[in-house]
Write a protein that holds these residues in place. Structure first.
Motif, short mmCIF file in Angstrom:
data_model
loop_
_atom_site.label_atom_id
_atom_site.label_comp_id
_atom_site.label_asym_id
_atom_site.label_seq_id
_atom_site.Cartn_x
_atom_site.Cartn_y
_atom_site.Cartn_z
N ASP A 26 19.46 -35.62 -37.20
CA ASP A 26 18.39 -35.96 -36.12
C ASP A 26 17.46 -36.81 -36.55
OD1 ASP A 26 16.90 -34.74 -33.66
OD2 ASP A 26 15.58 -34.47 -35.23
N VAL B 351 8.47 -37.44 -27.02
CA VAL B 351 8.92 -36.90 -28.40
C VAL B 351 9.73 -38.35 -29.18
CG1 VAL B 351 11.05 -35.75 -29.27
CG2 VAL B 351 9.50 -34.96 -27.44
N GLU B 355 8.24 -39.53 -32.79
CA GLU B 355 9.17 -39.41 -33.98
C GLU B 355 9.47 -40.74 -34.66
OE1 GLU B 355 12.46 -37.46 -33.50
OE2 GLU B 355 13.39 -38.43 -31.80
N SER B 369 13.25 -33.31 -33.77
CA SER B 369 13.06 -33.58 -32.23
C SER B 369 12.54 -32.19 -31.62
CB SER B 369 14.22 -34.19 -31.71
OG SER B 369 14.56 -35.28 -32.58
#
Ligand SMILES: [Zn+2]
Lengths: 136, 387
Positions: A26, B351, B355, B369
């Motif tokens: 991710d 988001v 991040e 996430s």
């Protein structure tokens, strides 16, 4: 019994950990770039050790110990002493802090690394999961 | 191995008179029109004149300093060739002064390429003095600056240790007329930075001491300065607290609330302090749920009941929300005036921005996430973080 740090086997074990890690996948989903991690002053090694790793969209496409440093021309080269690498893998040294204090010397586009801080953190986490033997 | 850096700090009543002792040829004051209109620039000029220095006044700093304005400013610096640069104002003016100084010392450098890992020429031509006129950002004590590239529509973070001002002048006279809303926004930025820098993975013994005391001072004096802006004693302590927290933050790092706040600030044009403080309680809950946090220390410093991390964090969150209510701050994105469709449309971008923020890696618990998406959603409605 662990795997000897910086051996080809260790790189394969790291590749395996990366492929198992949802966190890494991710965090690094947009990352594109390959590295040499150069270990200087490693006990039992006459020369610097070059570890090649190719990271692409959350996947580790390749990881091995290079026998010939000229074999690859990666986008990034990070060089540090054996003791410093050990601190990174033991999570005693944050790699970004290591770069700020020049304990880890990076060649390549620093700004690209700074835009992937989470990927770096997750990558280190995977390395800590490899049961590692540290030759003295 | 790590470093501790601080500007030489001159603080308290009459601190500004330190300027009358400066030796040199010419000072270049970088500020904005509001500061000039309020007469604060004149206070600085009077001291420079007393020191026998020539001066140039540049008052074109925008609320979000642009790369283009900085390049224009650096051109004027080159013409006047000062040996002192003085940033006077809120975080924007201080950031602008740092960036213009960097360009003045390194003509032609691309500010976007500046990073904490390389070294740059600074102090060959001039030294930097930072004089804050808000009590919050701590920019007077840090080596970061944020610019906006108005052509490319992007934020440029500039961070290199050399950008730390040589002197920070913390004079409470300059914040006596700060309006309540700005007092609250900037004060809460100082609080968020101090609490986050105490939890950051970059925290250290030196930053800890400063952050913890800054939190104490802010909880004591921020409600007072908000209720009565003319409370001189409270103004002085709050002004010191912002700088103390700033030094702590500059030697550690902010974390998750700042990542989320930066993203929100850019997409919805929310003042920095308001945005980061809104997320602080949610990120505390998220962090403590992961284990290994140090909120009980902070709760203890504030004499809040603490049996363990969980109760310490819960009581700290309650105290922060109380404070935010006293300061009439929004506690949810909904209260901030963002409607559901606009929020949902922005969510992927929120988001994505959070991040890739550099301060995410220094968070004690790094969200993926999915976590980030939920954190934003919970903050929209004001739900307690249960994951
Ligand atoms: Zn802040």
């Amino acid at each position: 019994m662990g795997i000897k740090f910086a051996s080809d086997e260790w790189m394969k074990a790291l590749k395996e950990e990366l492929s198992k890690s949802d966190g890494y996948r991710d965090a690094a989903k947009t990352w594109e770039g390959d590295f040499y991690w150069v270990v200087t002053g490693m006990p039992g090694e006459a020369a610097n050790v070059h570890l090649y790793v190719d990271l692409w969209h959350g996947e580790c496409r390749d990881a091995f110990r290079a026998t010939d440093a000229a074999a690859k021309t990666p986008e990034f080269i990070i060089e540090a002493t054996y003791a410093v690498w050990r601190k990174v893998v033991d999570k005693k040294l944050d790699p970004l802090q290591g770069m700020v204090t020049r304990q880890l010397k990076l060649k390549g586009n620093m700004l690209k690394i700074m835009k992937a801080p989470k990927a770096a953190t997750e990558l280190v986490l995977c390395a800590t999961r490899v049961a590692t033997d540290w030759p003295a | 191995m790590w470093y501790f850096d601080s500007p030489h700090v001159i603080f308290g009543e009459e601190a500004l008179s330190y300027l009358a002792e400066l030796k040199g040829r010419r000072a270049f004051v970088i500020t904005d029109r509001t500061i000039v209109r309020l007469g604060l620039a004149q206070l600085v000029i009077d001291q420079l004149t007393a020191a026998g220095l020539a001066y140039t006044l540049f008052d074109e700093v925008e609320p979000e300093p642009s790369l283009q304005m900085i390049q224009h400013c650096a051109g004027i610096l080159e013409q006047h060739h000062p040996d002192w640069i003085i940033g006077l104002g809120g975080g924007s003016c201080l950031d602008a002064a740092k960036a213009a100084w960097l360009l003045y010392e390194n003509p032609g450098i691309d500010p976007a390429s500046v990073n904490p890992f390389d070294q740059y020429t600074l102090r060959d031509k001039a030294k930097l003095i930072a004089i804050p006129t808000t009590s919050g950002t701590g920019s007077e004590a840090t080596w970061y600056a944020v610019l906006t590239d108005t052509v490319e529509q992007r934020k440029i973070g500039i961070g290199t240790r050399g950008l730390l001002p040589d002197y920070a002048i913390i004079d409470p006279a300059l914040v006596m007329s700060l309006p309540p809303a700005t007092t609250a926004d900037t004060g809460l930025d100082a609080l968020t930075q101090s609490i986050e820098s105490y939890q950051s993975t970059w925290r250290n013994d030196f930053s800890d001491a400063l952050c913890l005391h800054a939190v104490r001072l802010i909880f004591t004096y921020l409600p007072r300065v908000y209720a009565a802006g003319t409370d001189r004693e409270a103004r002085e302590h709050m002004h010191n607290a912002a700088a103390i927290g700033g030094i702590g933050f500059g030697n550690s790092q902010a974390t998750l609330a700042h990542c989320m706040g930066h993203a929100l600030g850019v997409l919805f044009h929310i003042p920095h302090g308001r945005a980061v403080a809104l997320f602080l309680p949610y990120t505390i809950e998220f962090t403590v749920n992961g284990g290994g946090s140090r909120y009980a220390d902070i709760a203890q410093a504030l004499s809040l009941p603490t049996d363990n991390e969980a109760t310490g964090a819960a009581n700290l969150v309650a105290a922060i929300r109380d404070l935010e209510r006293q300061l009439r701050q929004p506690l949810t994105l909904r209260e901030l005036g963002i409607d559901r469709p606009a929020f949902e449309q922005a969510l992927p971008e929120l988001v994505a921005r959070a991040e890739t923020d550099t301060q995410i890696a220094t968070s004690l618990r790094v969200p993926d996430s999915g976590d980030l998406r939920r954190l934003f959603e919970y903050a929209f409605d004001g739900k307690g973080i249960d994951f």
